[in-house]
Design a protein around this motif. Structure first.
Motif, PDB file in Angstrom:
ATOM      1  N   HIS A  38      -2.494  -1.424  19.280  1.00  0.00           N
ATOM      2  CA  HIS A  38      -3.941  -1.375  18.997  1.00  0.00           C
ATOM      3  C   HIS A  38      -4.231  -0.642  17.711  1.00  0.00           C
ATOM      4  O   HIS A  38      -5.197   0.069  17.597  1.00  0.00           O
ATOM      5  N   SER A  39      -3.371  -0.827  16.768  1.00  0.00           N
ATOM      6  CA  SER A  39      -3.533  -0.066  15.542  1.00  0.00           C
ATOM      7  C   SER A  39      -3.972  -1.003  14.431  1.00  0.00           C
ATOM      8  O   SER A  39      -3.788  -2.207  14.513  1.00  0.00           O
ATOM      9  N   THR A  40      -4.568  -0.388  13.380  1.00  0.00           N
ATOM     10  CA  THR A  40      -4.934  -1.196  12.207  1.00  0.00           C
ATOM     11  C   THR A  40      -3.656  -1.725  11.583  1.00  0.00           C
ATOM     12  O   THR A  40      -2.659  -1.019  11.516  1.00  0.00           O
ATOM     13  N   LYS A  41      -3.729  -2.938  11.092  1.00  0.00           N
ATOM     14  CA  LYS A  41      -2.559  -3.506  10.428  1.00  0.00           C
ATOM     15  C   LYS A  41      -2.582  -3.028   8.979  1.00  0.00           C
ATOM     16  O   LYS A  41      -2.946  -3.769   8.066  1.00  0.00           O
ATOM     17  N   VAL A  42      -2.212  -1.778   8.802  1.00  0.00           N
ATOM     18  CA  VAL A  42      -2.412  -1.148   7.501  1.00  0.00           C
ATOM     19  C   VAL A  42      -1.606  -1.824   6.388  1.00  0.00           C
ATOM     20  O   VAL A  42      -2.135  -2.146   5.335  1.00  0.00           O
ATOM     21  N   PHE A  43      -0.343  -2.044   6.692  1.00  0.00           N
ATOM     22  CA  PHE A  43       0.501  -2.625   5.634  1.00  0.00           C
ATOM     23  C   PHE A  43      -0.052  -3.988   5.203  1.00  0.00           C
ATOM     24  O   PHE A  43      -0.190  -4.291   4.036  1.00  0.00           O
ATOM     25  N   ARG A  44      -0.394  -4.780   6.214  1.00  0.00           N
ATOM     26  CA  ARG A  44      -0.931  -6.089   5.870  1.00  0.00           C
ATOM     27  C   ARG A  44      -2.207  -5.934   5.042  1.00  0.00           C
ATOM     28  O   ARG A  44      -2.422  -6.632   4.056  1.00  0.00           O
ATOM     29  N   ASP A  45      -3.019  -4.980   5.459  1.00  0.00           N
ATOM     30  CA  ASP A  45      -4.287  -4.811   4.748  1.00  0.00           C
ATOM     31  C   ASP A  45      -4.049  -4.412   3.298  1.00  0.00           C
ATOM     32  O   ASP A  45      -4.759  -4.842   2.400  1.00  0.00           O
ATOM     33  N   LEU A  50       1.573  13.264   9.487  1.00  0.00           N
ATOM     34  CA  LEU A  50       0.145  12.934   9.500  1.00  0.00           C
ATOM     35  C   LEU A  50      -0.069  11.440   9.707  1.00  0.00           C
ATOM     36  O   LEU A  50      -0.810  10.815   8.955  1.00  0.00           O
ATOM     37  N   VAL A  51       0.583  10.901  10.724  1.00  0.00           N
ATOM     38  CA  VAL A  51       0.508   9.448  10.876  1.00  0.00           C
ATOM     39  C   VAL A  51      -0.942   8.993  11.011  1.00  0.00           C
ATOM     40  O   VAL A  51      -1.414   8.104  10.297  1.00  0.00           O
ATOM     41  N   THR A  52      -1.643   9.605  11.890  1.00  0.00           N
ATOM     42  CA  THR A  52      -3.028   9.157  12.134  1.00  0.00           C
ATOM     43  C   THR A  52      -3.878   9.350  10.900  1.00  0.00           C
ATOM     44  O   THR A  52      -4.641   8.471  10.499  1.00  0.00           O
ATOM     45  N   LEU A  55      -5.225   5.479   4.125  1.00  0.00           N
ATOM     46  CA  LEU A  55      -4.871   4.169   3.596  1.00  0.00           C
ATOM     47  C   LEU A  55      -6.032   3.194   3.741  1.00  0.00           C
ATOM     48  O   LEU A  55      -6.315   2.401   2.850  1.00  0.00           O
ATOM     49  N   SER A  56      -6.697   3.287   4.877  1.00  0.00           N
ATOM     50  CA  SER A  56      -7.843   2.393   5.060  1.00  0.00           C
ATOM     51  C   SER A  56      -8.885   2.678   3.995  1.00  0.00           C
ATOM     52  O   SER A  56      -9.503   1.750   3.451  1.00  0.00           O
ATOM     53  N   LEU A  57      -9.029   3.979   3.671  1.00  0.00           N
ATOM     54  CA  LEU A  57     -10.005   4.332   2.630  1.00  0.00           C
ATOM     55  C   LEU A  57      -9.578   3.722   1.298  1.00  0.00           C
ATOM     56  O   LEU A  57     -10.381   3.125   0.585  1.00  0.00           O
ATOM     57  N   LEU A  58      -8.299   3.903   1.027  1.00  0.00           N
ATOM     58  CA  LEU A  58      -7.785   3.371  -0.238  1.00  0.00           C
ATOM     59  C   LEU A  58      -8.129   1.897  -0.359  1.00  0.00           C
ATOM     60  O   LEU A  58      -8.574   1.417  -1.398  1.00  0.00           O
ATOM     61  N   VAL A  59      -7.861   1.170   0.737  1.00  0.00           N
ATOM     62  CA  VAL A  59      -8.111  -0.267   0.737  1.00  0.00           C
ATOM     63  C   VAL A  59      -9.587  -0.522   0.463  1.00  0.00           C
ATOM     64  O   VAL A  59      -9.953  -1.407  -0.307  1.00  0.00           O
ATOM     65  N   LYS A  60     -10.427   0.315   1.063  1.00  0.00           N
ATOM     66  CA  LYS A  60     -11.876   0.105   0.851  1.00  0.00           C
ATOM     67  C   LYS A  60     -12.254   0.321  -0.601  1.00  0.00           C
ATOM     68  O   LYS A  60     -13.168  -0.313  -1.122  1.00  0.00           O
ATOM     69  N   PHE A  61     -11.560   1.278  -1.253  1.00  0.00           N
ATOM     70  CA  PHE A  61     -11.932   1.586  -2.640  1.00  0.00           C
ATOM     71  C   PHE A  61     -11.651   0.416  -3.585  1.00  0.00           C
ATOM     72  O   PHE A  61     -12.131   0.388  -4.692  1.00  0.00           O
ATOM     73  N   LEU A  62     -10.794  -0.498  -3.104  1.00  0.00           N
ATOM     74  CA  LEU A  62     -10.492  -1.629  -3.985  1.00  0.00           C
ATOM     75  C   LEU A  62     -11.609  -2.661  -3.935  1.00  0.00           C
ATOM     76  O   LEU A  62     -11.601  -3.629  -4.678  1.00  0.00           O
ATOM     77  N   ASP A  63     -12.546  -2.416  -3.059  1.00  0.00           N
ATOM     78  CA  ASP A  63     -13.622  -3.367  -2.825  1.00  0.00           C
ATOM     79  C   ASP A  63     -14.403  -3.641  -4.106  1.00  0.00           C
ATOM     80  O   ASP A  63     -14.615  -2.756  -4.925  1.00  0.00           O
ATOM     81  N   SER A  69       7.726   2.325   6.687  1.00  0.00           N
ATOM     82  CA  SER A  69       7.233   3.221   7.751  1.00  0.00           C
ATOM     83  C   SER A  69       5.819   2.816   8.172  1.00  0.00           C
ATOM     84  O   SER A  69       5.489   2.825   9.350  1.00  0.00           O
ATOM     85  N   PHE A  70       4.979   2.499   7.171  1.00  0.00           N
ATOM     86  CA  PHE A  70       3.613   2.066   7.548  1.00  0.00           C
ATOM     87  C   PHE A  70       3.715   0.929   8.545  1.00  0.00           C
ATOM     88  O   PHE A  70       3.036   0.904   9.562  1.00  0.00           O
ATOM     89  N   CYS A  71       4.568   0.009   8.161  1.00  0.00           N
ATOM     90  CA  CYS A  71       4.653  -1.189   8.982  1.00  0.00           C
ATOM     91  C   CYS A  71       5.061  -0.824  10.396  1.00  0.00           C
ATOM     92  O   CYS A  71       4.496  -1.309  11.371  1.00  0.00           O
ATOM     93  N   GLN A  72       6.047   0.082  10.474  1.00  0.00           N
ATOM     94  CA  GLN A  72       6.507   0.473  11.805  1.00  0.00           C
ATOM     95  C   GLN A  72       5.409   1.179  12.564  1.00  0.00           C
ATOM     96  O   GLN A  72       5.200   0.978  13.753  1.00  0.00           O
ATOM     97  N   SER A  73       4.705   2.078  11.839  1.00  0.00           N
ATOM     98  CA  SER A  73       3.764   2.950  12.553  1.00  0.00           C
ATOM     99  C   SER A  73       2.462   2.242  12.888  1.00  0.00           C
ATOM    100  O   SER A  73       1.836   2.574  13.884  1.00  0.00           O
TER     101      SER A  73
END
Length: 1709
Positions: A380-387, A327-329, A335-343, A370-374
């Protein structure tokens, strides 16, 4: 006991029968059908038991019938019956004797019971047993059973609900476990998928096996239910809750991930159903904003619901954890949602749960990878790990910035009482609350007034959530203060720990693989897969900014030591990881953070500020939220442990260090210690920080570079608490260990470390310029430590290390350079004493490398540095002197690099080193260095700071020369080998070999260098040095010159000796004549040395003497050189210039040297003869040659080989050549050269000054002139063969000049004899000796030499004249001794110059003349040159002066000499009368007699009678000479002369008296005897019997008539005077005269009587008779004496008393 064992079966049968019996009993009354069924059941069982062997199988077959009675029993709805039936059915189930059909029936029966609400718990139990014991239930039956459980979950009874929920969970698990078991059974069987039917039922997925199908249907329906849709399979569901559905979904996903991953049908479900469902359910949380406008929104926004939200996050965690790869996508969205919840705008509980979720991710590094790799690595992907990382960071920051938003009520008090109390404690710092200090501080973060406690939330590395586990809560719980922070903190630490340990583990594995690869394939390059590295680098790059921001903030805010430790550890591991991956910027950033935390807040440290400024300019944006890197706040309440001086120029005086600073410092040390290899350029940061901390703590470097607590005197002292005092030794120790561990760094890292230390040191140097503040010596000390521990590979770091330390050594700050030198010398010493491999002997390059910086130190001008350098040399010599080998030139270079501006102590130290070298190490050093030793020793001689050292160094040169002499053979061999090698090299390069004194062999060159050095010292400005050097030089040449080869002597003579003479001559002639004031006040300088000129004179003397001695002793050897004659000329030229020097000492010494070199010429084979010959010449014998006779000059023979070598070198000296024709010729040339020199010197020195007298002319001294003249006899012996008249004239000029030179009045008392003694000065002796030698030579020489006699006479006669007329010396005014007659001289008369008393000299000369004339009177030359006339002419002067002579002896000697000369000369004159050669002599002689006998000078008044009579007798002698030697030979003598003699005699015979006598002079004596002799002579010749010539007769007549006339006059005058004087007696003179006349008359009468009458002229008679009347008149005189005389006079007249005869008679007779 198993269910199938016979006993179990038997039991089962029994139990069943019992159950059936019980059932029939219960139903007997009310339910007959049931009773019957039970009865028949019993029968059935019995039958089966009896018939069948496999009872269980049979039972299962007939299970429908067996079960039937019980099912009927349940149908009665009677609780008791129902319970009994259910128990029986469970028993059957547990023995697995229920068939599928029976199971279906059972389920249907249970469903009815459920619908009737009976025995709900029993039902659940039964279902569970049915489903768990076997797999007969599936498909619809299964679904019905599951629905049944679900239905029971939603009853009114709580217990039932909970039990049902548990049952549902278990059932769901069972369904999936069956599927897993089924897959296990079919593993390995590859099935053909059945052909797909056109119209497949959605609910039965045909490709799945039965159990899988059940599971699939179940899971699909769970999704439907959660999504609030109707289920496909679970038919009969009435209600369902989302929370329960989500829990079930989570448990399935979590427990059976394999199912979903292996079966694409299930994967499809995940993707198509689960993920959209989750996303859909999340929407209210996403849209919700806390504190949004209170006005009603356009569309109602659903409020986030805690239970669902929390469960969704759990599901998401599971999905991400297990199915990330599918379920990469989708995960990106989650993960982006998770990051938002920390707002910050989200509710607190939501943020807390989200943080817990994030924490769960953070403990799974591989997942993060793996996040970092994927994502992060895709374009053109979100930099999830960095985020994620940045979100954590922002989250932490937001907690500080917005305190407790939305949860203000829930401030739970920390352990320790009320919240305000805790707050107070935190504010006040540790231990301030509570009187007894019992209040413990809670760990917390505190930043800018925000205080957040820290809780223990989970063990490190595991994410144990609190709020994600609150499945029973419906309302959002209250989150205690600090919980979110604590979780985030743990997450952060776990994230760092996970990433770093994972990457480092893999790096290590890779390194091991690489090493293994290299072992197996040494020739190939190892190429790692680049992918892995890229991922790791990306992970770090993506996360470091966020991590650093968060960690820095936390570090600044932390008040707890453990938390601080963890943060620092995280920063350190990150830094190390970045370093390992080669990511410089992040590495430096982390290190900077630690560094800043170590230092006091706002500490101005340029390295760090420049570094952090380029960090803080990057603000990292995370979905519109910026993460600032927060700079440390200064107000954190920390325990202050130290106060110290800042190293930087800061405005405030002191800075404080807190415990946390020290903790950070220790981390920094730890980082450097453990991860030094990866620090690279950031060593600079680390070391700069450590330097400042060390400075603030007041640690100062001690020996070896270790830092010890110690304080500078200046500035307010550092204040240290006891806490930190105990830490200091530890810190100091760690610091040292840190640099010790540099030995484990690889070369590159080591270079980084050194470079960093160097630049740090450069900064310290910059700061120390221009102020006298104490400098920071940290870098220098640590450079030293690093060097010391890396000795084994010192080569690679030596140049940068020492290059820098050399710069430090030139620093104006003394403390700084002192340490620079300390470090440098310590390193050099350590380097030299280290046991290198290979040892120095094989690795000379290394040794030179190590010693080079020591040499470089010589260029430093600071004395303290040179002192250190020299002390180091001394220590090196003492410890490693024997093994220096090729390092000697460098060491000697250092010792010799002395300059006059360096001060005494340095020179003294350097000299100590040199002395050590010369005494101990000459044999161990390479011979090629000996020349350097000579140079160095020479330079110590030339330094002018310390005279004693100069003198001692000359002694060292002497020792060195001795060493050369002893080890000559060995040195020669080694040098010649070396020379060959050099020659070869030079030829290869096509160059010529260039070394001093090249053509000479190398060993000789060594000597030449030594001589040249001594030569330089011989012209040193200091007299003592010159003297010592000169003595040493000549002694060395004398003692060891025999070792030199013959051609080398050529160089010695021209390049060493003559060059030296030139220099000395130049210096002497230009030296200052100023008087030197006594040196240093207490040293008196003798007047003979009190000007520079006089001091140089001494040097000139020594040098000239030395050279002359060498010419003397090495004569044969030198003569074999081709240009001996030129050398001889040059030497003579030097002697001449010295002789003409205006300094008496020099000039005299020059002559001594002249004498020395002359004594040895024309060698005599037999040394005795030589002695005699020289003695004959009046010269003391001198050893001719040290080798031809044993004597003091003979070198001591050390060994046989030496003798051979002497023979080889000096064959010439040992056998003198026979003096053949050539050598004679050559000799005469040498002699004539010497004569010319002598002549020039003589002429110049004796020429009188021409200028006016006031000019202070230089007048040569007597000893000089004496020596000059004394040289002549010796010289003459060798040139007499060709000595010509011209030469004689030249000689005469010099002799005359020399004798004329006056003496200075100072010296006169020492040279002048007292006037009573008539002695000669030595100069005069010498002059006479010279002439004597000449005349003797002429005497024995050939005829032609005799023409020189007259010249010698001439010279001597000149000297004779000096007796009366001392010579003038130019216009110099002299005071003549002659004027100071009779000892009345004042010795120190004002006149500056005193002429000598020349009388003795003149008299001696006169004696010589007489002697010589005696021998040579008859020589032709003597006759021709009128020598006799000259003698007489010369004698006229003293004779004429007589009493007026300066000395009485003079005229007496003159008379006696004249008499002697005449006695010899007159016969010769008579003999040659005819030749006319003597014609001019006679008048001279006459004049001489005249002047003497009738002198114009009066005798002195004090002349005694005896003396007078003696003098008179001398006059008488002269007259007698006339009467015997002259008059008898009158016929050979010119007439005039005889006439003059006669007149004289006449004059003498009667002393006429001047009439003007005064009374007082009356007693002046008359020379009666003299007169008498004169008279007699006159008479004798008047009547000479043998008149042979008319001329003679004429003499007689003339004489008589003169005599008579005179007598007549005297008598007449007397008579008159007598008459006039009356009674007065006449003056005695007159009386005497008259008496004399009377006596004369009586004598005449006698004479006439005796003569033959014919000889007497008639005239004479007439005159005689005429006297008579006058005599008679005198009778009246009163004087009795006169009367007596008169009586005698009158007596003879009686002979005339006879008658006159006839004239004819008379005429005939």
């Amino acid at each position: 006991m198993s269910t199938s064992s016979p006993e179990a079966v038997k039991k089962l049968l029994e139990n069943m029968q019992t159950d059936l019996r019980s059932l029939s009993m219960e139903c007997k009354k009310k339910f007959p059908p049931v009773k019957e069924a039970a009865e028949s059941g019993i029968m059935k069982i019995k039958t089966i038991a009896a018939r069948k062997t496999d009872i269980l199988a049979a039972l299962k077959e007939n299970s429908s019938e067996v079960v039937q009675p019980f099912l009927m029993g349940c149908g009665t709805k009677e609780p008791k019956i129902t319970q009994l039936c259910l128990a029986a059915i469970q028993r059957l189930m547990s023995h697995e004797v229920v068939s599928e059909a029976a199971a279906g029936n059972i389920i249907n029966m249970l469903w009815q019971l459920m619908e009737n609400g009976l025995e709900e718990l029993k039902l659940l139990q039964t279902v569970l047993v049915l489903l768990t014991t076997n797999t007969v239930v599936h498909d619809e039956v299964l679904s019905k059973a599951i629905v049944l459980c679900f239905r029971l979950h939603f009853t009114k009874d709580n217990i039932t609900n909970n039990t049902a929920a548990a049952t549902v969970r278990q059932v769901v698990t069972v369904v999936f476990e069956r599927m897993v078991a089924e897959d296990e059974r079919f593993k390995g069987i590859v099935e053909q998928p059945p052909p797909v039917q056109g119209n497949t039922n959605r609910r039965s997925v045909s490709t799945l096996r039965p159990s899988a199908k059940d599971a699939y249907m179940l899971f699909q329906d769970l999704c439907q239910l959660v999504n609030a849709d109707a289920p496909y399979w679970l038919v009969g569901m009435t209600e369902m809750t989302r929370t329960f559905g989500l829990e079930l979904l989570e448990s399935v996903l979590n427990d059976f991930p394999g199912v979903f991953l292996q079966h694409q049908e299930f994967s499809f479900l995940l993707k198509e159903r689960v993920c959209p469902l989750v996303i859909k359910l999340f929407s209210p949380n996403i849209k919700f904003r806390q504190g949004a406008s209170t006005t009603a929104p356009p569309a109602p926004v659903e409020k986030p619901y805690f239970p669902i939200c929390m469960r969704l996050l759990r599901v998401v965690s599971v999905l991400i954890k297990h199915f990330y790869s599918l379920l990469v996508t989708e995960c990106e969205i989650f993960l982006s949602l998770l990051v938002k919840f920390l707002d910050g705008e989200k509710p607190q509980w939501l943020r807390a749960v989200a943080v817990e979720s994030v924490h769960r991710l953070c403990v799974q590094p591989h997942l993060l990878c793996s996040f970092c790799q994927s994502y992060d690595m895709k374009q053109h992907s979100t930099k999830v790990f960095r985020d994620i990382v940045n979100a954590l960071g922002s989250f932490i920051q937001s907690l500080f910035i917005v305190p407790n938003a939305g949860n203000t009520a829930a401030v739970s008090a920390p352990a320790g009482g009320s919240s305000s109390g805790a707050q107070g404690t935190a504010q006040g710092g540790p231990g301030t609350g509570g009187g007894g200090g019992t209040l413990t501080t809670q760990a917390a973060f505190e930043y800018r007034g925000t205080w957040i406690p820290l809780m223990t939330v989970s063990v490190q590395g595991s994410a144990k959530a609190t709020y994600l586990e609150m499945l029973d809560k419906v309302e959002p719980p209250s989150i205690p203060e600090g919980y979110a922070m604590s979780v985030a903190f743990s997450a952060l630490l776990d994230l760092v720990r996970g990433i770093t340990s994972m990457i480092e583990r893999e790096l290590t594995m890779e390194e091991e693989a690489a090493a293994e690869f290299r072992e197996t394939h040494p020739d190939q390059e190892w190429k790692p897969e680049p992918g892995a590295h890229l991922v790791w680098e990306e992970m770090v790059n993506a996360s470091w900014c966020g991590l650093l921001a968060a960690l820095s903030l936390l570090l600044d805010a932390s008040t707890d030591e453990a938390a601080t430790e963890n943060i620092l550890k995280a920063e350190m591991t990150m830094a190390s990881l970045c370093g390992r991956l080669g990511l410089v910027t992040p590495r430096d950033a982390f290190i900077t953070a630690i560094c800043k935390a170590s230092l006091p807040p706002h500490y101005a440290l340029t390295v760090l500020s420049s570094n952090s400024s380029n960090l803080s300019s990057k603000a990292y944006s995370i979905q519109g939220q910026s993460v600032q890197i927060i700079s440390p706040s200064s107000e954190s309440h920390q325990q202050v442990v130290a106060v110290g001086q800042p190293l930087t120029a800061q405005p405030q005086g002191t800075v404080v260090l807190t415990a946390k600073n020290i903790q950070c410092m220790r981390t920094l040390l730890n980082l450097a210690h453990c991860h030094g290899a990866v620090l690279g350029t950031s060593w600079q940061l680390v070391l700069a920080t450590l330097q400042h901390l060390v400075w603030i703590l007041g640690l100062k470097p001690a020996v070896g570079g270790a830092l010890k607590p110690g304080r500078a005197v200046e500035g307010p002292s550092t204040v240290l608490t006891t806490a930190v005092m105990t830490d200091l030794p530890v810190i100091s120790n760690i610091l040292s260990r840190l640099f010790e561990s540099s030995q484990y760094l690889d070369d590159v890292s080591l270079h980084h470390l050194i470079n960093a230390l160097c630049s740090l040191s450069l900064e310290a140097m910059e700061m120390a310029y221009g102020n006298n503040k104490e400098p920071s010596l940290f870098a220098v000390a640590k450079l030293l430590e690093t060097g010391l521990v890396n000795m084994d590979r010192i080569e690679i770091l030596w140049r940068p290390l020492t290059g820098h330390l050399l710069e430090v050594c030139q620093h104006p700050n003394s403390r700084m350079r002192e340490w620079g030198a300390e470090a440098l010398t310590a390193l050099i010493k350590a380097g030299l004493s280290y046991k290198h491999d290979p040892p120095f002997a094989q690795n000379q390059r290394l040794q030179l490398l190590l010693l080079n910086p020591l040499k470089e130190l010589s260029n430093v001008l600071h004395a303290d540095i040179r002192q250190k350098q020299l002390e180091c040399v001394l220590q090196i010599l003492q410890s490693q002197g024997d093994s220096l080998g090729p390092g000697w030139p460098l060491v000697l270079g250092v010792i010799g690099a002395i300059r006059n501006d360096q001060g005494e102590s340095l020179i003294r130290t350097a000299f100590q080193c040199l002395q050590l070298v010369v005494t101990d190490f000459l044999p161990t050093m390479p011979c090629t260095c000996l020349q350097i030793v000579v140079d160095v020793a020479g330079s110590f001689g030339l330094q002018n700071q310390e005279l004693n050292i100069s003198l001692t160094s000359i002694g060292l040169l002497w020792n060195i020369s001795d060493y050369f002499f002893q080890r000559g053979e060995a040195i020669t061999q080694e040098l010649e080998r070396e020379e060959e090698a050099l020659q070869k090299q030079a030829q290869e390069k096509g160059e010529t070999l260039n070394r001093p004194f090249h053509p000479a062999p190398p060993f000789d060159c060594l000597w030449l260098c030594l001589y040249a050095k001594l030569g330089e010292l011989c012209v040193d400005p200091r007299p003592a040095v010159r003297k010592s050097a000169g003595q040493t030089l000549f002694s060395t040449i004398a003692a060891h010159g025999t070792l030199l080869q013959q051609p080398t002597w050529h160089i010695v003579v021209w390049k060493v000796l003559f060059q030296l003479l030139d220099c000395v001559r130049t210096s002497s002639t230009t030296a200052d004549k100023e008087k030197i004031e006594s040196g240093g006040g207490n040293i008196l300088i003798h007047h003979s040395r009190d000007t520079a000129e006089k001091q140089w004179a001494e040097t000139w003397v020594l040098t000239l003497a030395g050279v002359a001695r060498i010419f003397n002793t090495r004569r044969y050897l030198l003569q074999q050189l081709g240009d001996f004659f030129e050398a001889w000329e040059v030497l003579l030229n030097h002697i001449q210039s010295a002789a003409l020097s205006k300094n008496n000492e020099v000039s005299l010494a020059a002559l001594k040297s002249f004498q020395e070199i002359l004594q040895i010429v024309t060698p005599v084979k037999d040394s005795d003869k030589a002695g005699d010959a020289l003695a004959a010449m009046g010269v003391p014998p001198v050893l001719i040659d040290p080798l031809s006779a044993s004597g003091p000059g003979r070198p001591l023979v050390r060994s046989d080989s030496l003798v051979e070598r002497l023979t080889r070198y000096n064959g010439a000296e040992l056998q003198a050549p026979p003096p053949g024709e050539e050598s004679a010729l050559e000799d005469s040339a040498l002699w004539w050269s010497a004569w010319n020199t002598w002549y020039r010197a003589g002429t110049e020195s004796t020429r009188p000054p021409s200028g006016p007298a006031e000019k202070l002319a230089f007048i040569p001294s007597q000893p000089f002139l004496t020596a000059l003249i004394q040289i002549f006899p010796a010289l003459y012996q060798h040139i007499k063969a060709n000595f010509s008249m011209d030469d004689l004239k030249k000689l005469g000029v010099i002799l005359h000049g020399a004798v004329s030179v006056p003496i200075s009045s100072d010296a006169s008392p020492f040279i002048l004899p007292s006037y009573t003694e008539a002695t000669l000065t030595s100069l005069q002796e010498a002059v006479l000796t010279a002439l004597d030698v000449l005349q003797k030579a002429i005497c024995v020489g050939p005829e032609n030499l005799q023409i020189m006699y007259p010249a010698i006479f001439e010279q001597l006669l000149l000297f004779v004249e000096f007796s009366c007329k001392p010579p003038q010396y130019g216009r110099v005014e002299t005071k003549h001794v002659a004027n100071a007659k009779y000892n009345q001289i004042q010795l120190f008369a004002p006149a500056e110059w005193v002429a000598l008393n020349y009388v003795p000299f003149a008299e001696r000369s006169l004696e010589v003349v007489v002697d010589l004339y005696h021998k040579t009177a008859c020589h032709k030359a003597v006759i021709n040159e009128k020598v006799l006339q000259n003698i007489i002419k010369t004698l006229r002067m003293p004779l004429g002066l007589k009493y007026a002579c300066p000395s009485e002896s003079t005229w007496k000697l003159a008379v006696s000499s004249l008499l002697k000369v005449l006695s010899i000369g007159l016969p010769v004159a008579r003999q040659h009368a005819s030749s006319g050669k003597f014609d001019t002599m006679w008048p001279e002689l006459a004049n001489a007699f005249e002047d003497f006998l009738f002198t114009k000078s009066t005798p002195p008044d004090n002349l005694s009678i005896q003396e007078f009579q003696q003098n008179e007798s001398i006059d008488v002698e002269v007259v007698q000479l006339i009467s015997t030697e002259i008059l008898p030979f009158a016929n050979f003598i010119p007439k005039d002369f005889v006439g003059q003699i006669m007149t004289m005699l006449n004059k003498g015979s009667i002393h006429s008296q001047a009439p003007s006598f005064t009374e007082a002079e009356i007693d002046v004596r008359m020379r009666e005897e003299f007169s008498k002799v004169c008279f007699e002579t006159l008479l004798q010749f008047s009547f000479s019997n043998k008149v042979s010539t008319p001329q003679e007769g004429y003499i007689s007549r003339m004489a008589l008539s003169v005599l008579l006339k005179r007598a007549q006059d005297v008598l007449r005058r007397y008579v008159e005077d007598e008459r006039l004087s009356g009674r007065c007696p006449l003056p005695r003179q007159q009386v005497t005269e008259i008496i004399f006349v009377l006596k004369a008359i009586s004598t005449l009468m006698d004479s006439l009587k005796k003569t033959q009458p014919e000889n007497v002229d008639g005239n004479t008679w007439a005159q005689v008779i005429a006297l008579y009347p006058t005599l008679v008149e005198c009778i009246t005189c009163s004087s009795s004496e006169v009367s007596a005389a008169l009586k005698e006079a009158l007596g003879p007249f009686k002979d005339f008393m006879q008658p006159p005869a006839s004239k004819v008679q008379n005429g005939e007779s």
